[in-house]
Design a protein around this motif. Structure first.
Motif, short mmCIF file in Angstrom:
data_model
loop_
_atom_site.label_atom_id
_atom_site.label_comp_id
_atom_site.label_asym_id
_atom_site.label_seq_id
_atom_site.Cartn_x
_atom_site.Cartn_y
_atom_site.Cartn_z
N ARG A 169 0.84 -1.20 0.00
CA ARG A 169 0.00 0.00 0.00
C ARG A 169 0.87 1.25 0.00
O ARG A 169 0.65 2.18 -0.79
CB ARG A 169 -0.94 0.03 1.20
N ASP A 170 1.87 1.29 0.87
CA ASP A 170 2.74 2.47 0.94
C ASP A 170 3.45 2.71 -0.39
O ASP A 170 3.53 3.85 -0.87
CB ASP A 170 3.77 2.31 2.06
N LYS A 175 -9.14 8.06 2.47
CA LYS A 175 -9.23 7.26 3.70
C LYS A 175 -8.35 6.04 3.54
O LYS A 175 -8.53 5.25 2.61
CB LYS A 175 -10.67 6.81 3.94
N MET A 176 -7.42 5.88 4.47
CA MET A 176 -6.63 4.66 4.53
C MET A 176 -7.16 3.84 5.69
O MET A 176 -7.36 4.37 6.78
CB MET A 176 -5.15 4.97 4.76
N SER A 177 -7.41 2.57 5.43
CA SER A 177 -7.92 1.71 6.50
C SER A 177 -7.54 0.28 6.20
O SER A 177 -6.75 0.01 5.30
CB SER A 177 -9.44 1.87 6.64
N GLU A 178 -8.11 -0.65 6.97
CA GLU A 178 -7.88 -2.06 6.77
C GLU A 178 -9.18 -2.81 6.92
O GLU A 178 -10.02 -2.44 7.73
CB GLU A 178 -6.87 -2.60 7.78
N PRO A 189 -5.00 -4.03 3.73
CA PRO A 189 -4.97 -2.56 3.72
C PRO A 189 -5.72 -2.02 2.50
O PRO A 189 -5.68 -2.62 1.42
CB PRO A 189 -3.48 -2.21 3.62
N THR A 190 -6.38 -0.90 2.68
CA THR A 190 -7.13 -0.28 1.59
C THR A 190 -6.86 1.23 1.57
O THR A 190 -6.44 1.82 2.56
CB THR A 190 -8.65 -0.51 1.74
N VAL A 191 -7.14 1.82 0.43
CA VAL A 191 -7.17 3.28 0.26
C VAL A 191 -8.43 3.60 -0.54
O VAL A 191 -8.70 2.95 -1.55
CB VAL A 191 -5.94 3.83 -0.49
N ALA A 247 -7.22 -2.12 -2.87
CA ALA A 247 -6.83 -3.09 -1.85
C ALA A 247 -5.44 -3.59 -2.21
O ALA A 247 -5.08 -3.66 -3.39
CB ALA A 247 -7.82 -4.25 -1.82
N TYR A 248 -4.65 -3.95 -1.19
CA TYR A 248 -3.24 -4.28 -1.41
C TYR A 248 -2.90 -5.64 -0.84
O TYR A 248 -3.40 -6.02 0.23
CB TYR A 248 -2.35 -3.20 -0.79
#
Length: 152
Positions: free
Chosen positions: A94-95, A112-115, A120-122, A141-142
Motif C-alpha cells: 500500500r505504501d 481514507k486509509m484503513s484495513e 490494507p485499503t485506500v 486493496a493491497y
C-alpha cells in the motif's frame, strides 16, 4: 451511487481468493486469474458480470496488469502486480503504490486509509478532471506474496 459503492466494497472483500493455484487465463465468469509467468501461484478474483477488457505482462514478465468492467453497474476492476525484488507486507505494498498514486494529475478528495481484516485499503474520490465533472469513487486493496506486490 452510494448503494452501488457499498455493494462493490462488500463484493470485492468477499470474492477475492488471494493466492490460488495458477491456471490458464479464463473468462471473468469463472474468475480472473492474475499471475506473472514463472511463479507457482495466481490471484483469483471471482467477478460475475465482469468482462475482461485488458490483460498484459510487462518488464520481461516481472509485472502484469488487467482491467475488467461490468457494463450493468459501471464498475471497473483493475490490478497491477509487480516484482519488488524483496519480500514485503500488504502494508508495504500500500505504501509503495500510494506514493505513485499521490502524484496522479488529478485532485483526490475524501482520502481514507484503513484495513479490512489484514487487507490494507485506500479510498478516494475524484470529482473533476480537466474541467469535466466525473465523480469517480476509487477503492484500492493491497496484497503481497513472496516478492510480488499487488494493488487491486
Amino acid at each position: 451511487m452510494k448503494a452501488r459503492y457499498g455493494l462493490f466494497i462488500v463484493v470485492i472483500l468477499t470474492l477475492i481468493t488471494v493466492f490460488d493455484s495458477p491456471g490458464a487465463a479464463r473468462g471473468a465468469e469463472e474468475g480472473i486469474y492474475f499471475t506473472v509467468t514463472g511463479i507457482p501461484w495466481a490471484m483469483k478474483i471471482r467477478a460475475p458480470g465482469f468482462a475482461l477488457d485488458q490483460r498484459r505482462a510487462e518488464s520481461g514478465g516481472q509485472s502484469a496488469y488487467f482491467m475488467a468492467s461490468n457494463r450493468a453497474t459501471g464498475v471497473i476492476l483493475s490490478a497491477w502486480m509487480e516484482n519488488r525484488g524483496r519480500n514485503g507486507t500488504a502494508k508495504d505494498a500500500r505504501d509503495y503504490f500510494w506514493e505513485g498514486t499521490k502524484t496522479a494529475p488529478f485532485k483526490m478528495e475524501d482520502i481514507k486509509m484503513s484495513e479490512s481484516g489484514k487487507m490494507p485499503t485506500v479510498e478516494y474520490a475524484v470529482r473533476e478532471y480537466q474541467g469535466m465533472t466525473i465523480n469517480q469513487k476509487n477503492l484500492w486493496a493491497y496484497f503481497a506474496k513472496d516478492q510480488y506486490w499487488v494493488n487491486l
